[in-house]
Design an enzyme around this catalytic site. Structure first.
Site, short mmCIF file in Angstrom:
data_model
loop_
_atom_site.label_atom_id
_atom_site.label_comp_id
_atom_site.label_asym_id
_atom_site.label_seq_id
_atom_site.Cartn_x
_atom_site.Cartn_y
_atom_site.Cartn_z
N CYS A 39 -9.15 4.06 13.18
CA CYS A 39 -10.60 4.10 13.16
C CYS A 39 -11.12 2.67 13.30
O CYS A 39 -10.36 1.75 13.58
CB CYS A 39 -11.09 4.72 11.85
SG CYS A 39 -10.64 3.77 10.37
N HIS A 44 -4.27 3.92 11.42
CA HIS A 44 -3.82 4.96 10.50
C HIS A 44 -2.35 5.30 10.72
O HIS A 44 -1.62 5.54 9.75
CB HIS A 44 -4.66 6.22 10.68
CG HIS A 44 -6.04 6.10 10.12
ND1 HIS A 44 -6.50 6.87 9.06
CD2 HIS A 44 -7.08 5.28 10.46
CE1 HIS A 44 -7.75 6.54 8.78
NE2 HIS A 44 -8.12 5.59 9.61
N HIS A 114 -5.25 0.97 7.94
CA HIS A 114 -6.21 1.72 7.14
C HIS A 114 -5.63 3.04 6.66
O HIS A 114 -6.36 3.94 6.27
CB HIS A 114 -7.50 1.96 7.93
CG HIS A 114 -8.67 2.28 7.06
ND1 HIS A 114 -9.44 3.41 7.21
CD2 HIS A 114 -9.20 1.61 6.01
CE1 HIS A 114 -10.40 3.42 6.30
NE2 HIS A 114 -10.27 2.35 5.55
N THR A 124 6.00 1.69 -3.08
CA THR A 124 6.13 1.95 -1.64
C THR A 124 5.31 0.94 -0.84
O THR A 124 5.81 0.36 0.14
CB THR A 124 5.67 3.38 -1.30
OG1 THR A 124 6.60 4.30 -1.88
CG2 THR A 124 5.62 3.59 0.21
N ASN A 152 12.72 -4.81 -7.56
CA ASN A 152 13.50 -3.86 -8.35
C ASN A 152 14.80 -3.57 -7.62
O ASN A 152 14.87 -2.68 -6.76
CB ASN A 152 12.71 -2.57 -8.57
CG ASN A 152 13.41 -1.62 -9.54
OD1 ASN A 152 14.58 -1.80 -9.88
ND2 ASN A 152 12.69 -0.60 -9.99
N CYS A 174 10.72 -0.86 9.85
CA CYS A 174 11.73 -0.13 9.08
C CYS A 174 13.03 0.02 9.85
O CYS A 174 14.08 0.29 9.26
CB CYS A 174 11.19 1.23 8.65
SG CYS A 174 10.50 2.24 9.96
N GLU A 203 15.89 -6.56 19.98
CA GLU A 203 15.58 -7.77 19.22
C GLU A 203 16.77 -8.72 19.16
O GLU A 203 16.60 -9.94 19.30
CB GLU A 203 15.13 -7.39 17.81
CG GLU A 203 13.83 -6.60 17.79
CD GLU A 203 13.32 -6.35 16.39
OE1 GLU A 203 13.93 -6.88 15.43
OE2 GLU A 203 12.31 -5.63 16.24
#
Length: 213
Positions: A39, A44, A114, A124, A152, A174, A203
């Site tokens: 948006c 998103h 967003h 997360t 952690n 990821c 990469e």
């Protein structure tokens, strides 16, 4: 030569914060169609095809030819570029740089996100932002190492969950998170492992070719 033409359509979507009028742009890339939704406030989601097998995975490619291969990727935005929201347009520019001029993508400002996951003070969100900020192009990190960086060291499974929840793959990389034994691990629930290998090889070869040039 890979055609990276964008085809646009509009839709109205919602998130957990407020109603958003979203624009969805589809970019044809070396790994198939990439759908970017966002948006006026930010991006998103980025969705990758899980059934696309890249014709050129760089497997067995000699380093001397890698720059020629990347240079052969072409980038063309559709004529209705002005219809895109600024964040979507920015994201498309970043993705094109990643594939066509990957050595420049690190110099570009990152698109604004967003998706609700980035608006919450959760582990997360911390994991995804740590990955985004600390693991650079051509680098890899294990799930345990990322858990430690995020604060952690025992939360290895939670890191895996964060990777599965990542709404903006490639930009939040990821694909750079691998198993401690060196195996690449699953991507997109195991359906996109070939994409993960392609991205890692893309990469790795670019990084090595730049270092030896």
């Amino acid at each position: 030569m890979v055609n990276m033409a964008a085809r646009l359509h509009q839709k109205v979507g919602k998130n957990n914060i407020k109603d958003c009028k979203q624009m969805t742009a589809i970019l044809e890339s070396p790994i198939g169609a990439i759908q970017v939704s966002g948006c006026g406030e930010g991006i998103h989601s980025i969705q990758l095809q899980d059934n696309f097998v890249p014709k050129d995975r760089y497997y067995g490619t000699k380093l001397v030819s890698i720059m020629t291969r990347v240079a052969s990727f072409s980038c063309e935005l559709c004529e209705s570029q002005e219809e895109m929201t600024a964040p979507v347009k920015h994201c498309m520019t970043w993705l094109q740089a990643y594939f066509c001029e990957p050595w420049t993508s690190g110099k570009l400002p990152l698109p604004v996100f967003h998706h609700p996951i980035f608006q919450q003070a959760t582990f997360t969100c911390n994991v995804l932002r740590t990955l985004l900020n600390d693991v650079k192009f051509g680098e890899m990190i294990s799930y345990k190492q990322l858990a430690t960086l995020a604060g952690n060291s025992k939360a290895v499974r939670a890191v895996g969950g964060a990777m599965r929840s990542n709404p903006v793959p490639i930009i939040v990389p990821c694909h750079r998170v691998i198993c401690a034994n060196g195996q690449i691990g699953n991507y997109m629930g195991g359906r996109g492992n070939h994409l993960k290998q392609w991205l890692l090889t893309h990469e790795k070869l670019l990084k090595e070719s730049r270092e030896t040039s």
